[in-house]
Design a protein around this motif. Structure first.
Motif, short mmCIF file in Angstrom:
data_model
loop_
_atom_site.label_atom_id
_atom_site.label_comp_id
_atom_site.label_asym_id
_atom_site.label_seq_id
_atom_site.Cartn_x
_atom_site.Cartn_y
_atom_site.Cartn_z
N ARG A 186 0.83 -1.19 0.00
CA ARG A 186 0.00 0.00 0.00
C ARG A 186 0.87 1.25 0.00
N GLU A 187 0.30 2.30 -0.54
CA GLU A 187 0.94 3.60 -0.56
C GLU A 187 -0.18 4.64 -0.41
N LEU A 188 0.18 5.81 0.05
CA LEU A 188 -0.77 6.90 0.20
C LEU A 188 -0.27 8.10 -0.59
N MET A 189 -1.18 8.76 -1.29
CA MET A 189 -0.84 9.97 -2.02
C MET A 189 -1.91 11.03 -1.74
N LEU A 190 -1.44 12.23 -1.47
CA LEU A 190 -2.31 13.40 -1.45
C LEU A 190 -1.99 14.18 -2.72
N ILE A 230 -13.97 6.71 -9.42
CA ILE A 230 -13.51 5.48 -10.08
C ILE A 230 -12.36 4.84 -9.29
N PHE A 231 -11.46 5.67 -8.77
CA PHE A 231 -10.29 5.17 -8.04
C PHE A 231 -10.53 5.06 -6.53
N THR A 245 -5.37 5.86 -1.60
CA THR A 245 -4.66 4.78 -0.93
C THR A 245 -4.81 3.53 -1.78
N GLY A 246 -3.71 2.80 -1.94
CA GLY A 246 -3.79 1.55 -2.69
C GLY A 246 -2.42 1.04 -3.04
N ASP A 247 -2.41 0.03 -3.89
CA ASP A 247 -1.13 -0.52 -4.32
C ASP A 247 -0.44 0.50 -5.23
N PRO A 248 0.88 0.39 -5.37
CA PRO A 248 1.61 1.37 -6.16
C PRO A 248 1.10 1.54 -7.59
N LYS A 289 -2.05 1.43 -8.60
CA LYS A 289 -3.23 2.31 -8.54
C LYS A 289 -2.79 3.76 -8.38
N ILE A 290 -1.82 3.99 -7.51
CA ILE A 290 -1.32 5.35 -7.28
C ILE A 290 -0.75 5.92 -8.58
#
Length: 178
Positions: free
Chosen positions: A84-88, A107-108, A125-128, A130-131
């Motif tokens: 998992r990874e988080l992006m703002l 959608i995401f 938030t999701g797998d790399p 998706k990010i």
């Protein structure tokens, strides 16, 4: 090839500095780094992504074990894991564009965490993969700011490789329409 290492360390000051120094002395760049408390008090888990061939990574792991405060090192690259990874991501919006950005967010499964008349900030938030995908799609708009965490990962106790399942399902779904 990109490798993911999971390193358990004693939660002491200077540990991260010694590890990053080891990488720097050997000319390695850490592509992604995340540090946080592990399952036991006084222990932290460091998850890092590093590029290198198998032999080089094996040598690096041996060097990590020699460092004080390093308890365990695991190369989880080829092991079924949850990643998992988080992006703002803050995107400039106009009233006309707002609907399109919100549609992409939906959608995401991204969350709107801030909104103004001129921008929209999403939490993804999701797998790399998706990010990466949502960032690529949003690149057609004006991105004002991005902040990303490093990748975190845990080994799947079920030993089920979901990447293989995804490929299998995509193959089966595609063959239905062939």
């Amino acid at each position: 090839m990109k490798h993911t290492l999971s390193v358990l360390v004693e939660d002491e000051s200077g540990v991260l500095s010694r590890i990053s120094g080891l990488f720097a002395r050997r000319g390695f760049n850490i592509d992604s780094l995340a540090v946080g408390p592990a399952e036991k008090d006084g222990i932290s888990r460091i998850t890092m992504s590093v590029r290198g061939d198998n032999r080089t990574i094996e040598q690096l792991i041996k060097q990590l074990y020699k460092l004080i405060n390093v308890l365990d090192v695991q190369n989880v690259t080829n092991i079924p894991c949850i990643e998992r990874e988080l992006m703002l991501i803050k995107v400039a919006v106009t009233p006309e564009l707002r609907f399109y950005i919100l549609d992409i967010a939906n959608i995401f499964r991204a969350k709107v965490v801030d909104i103004s008349s001129a921008s929209l900030t999403l939490e993804v938030t999701g797998d790399p993969g998706k990010i990466f995908a949502i960032q690529q799609i949003l690149n057609q708009y004006v991105i004002l700011q991005i902040a990303r965490t490093g990748k975190i990962t845990l080994v799947r106790e079920s030993n089920v490789n979901t990447e293989l399942l995804k490929k299998s399902l995509n193959y089966n779904n595609n063959s239905l329409y062939s």
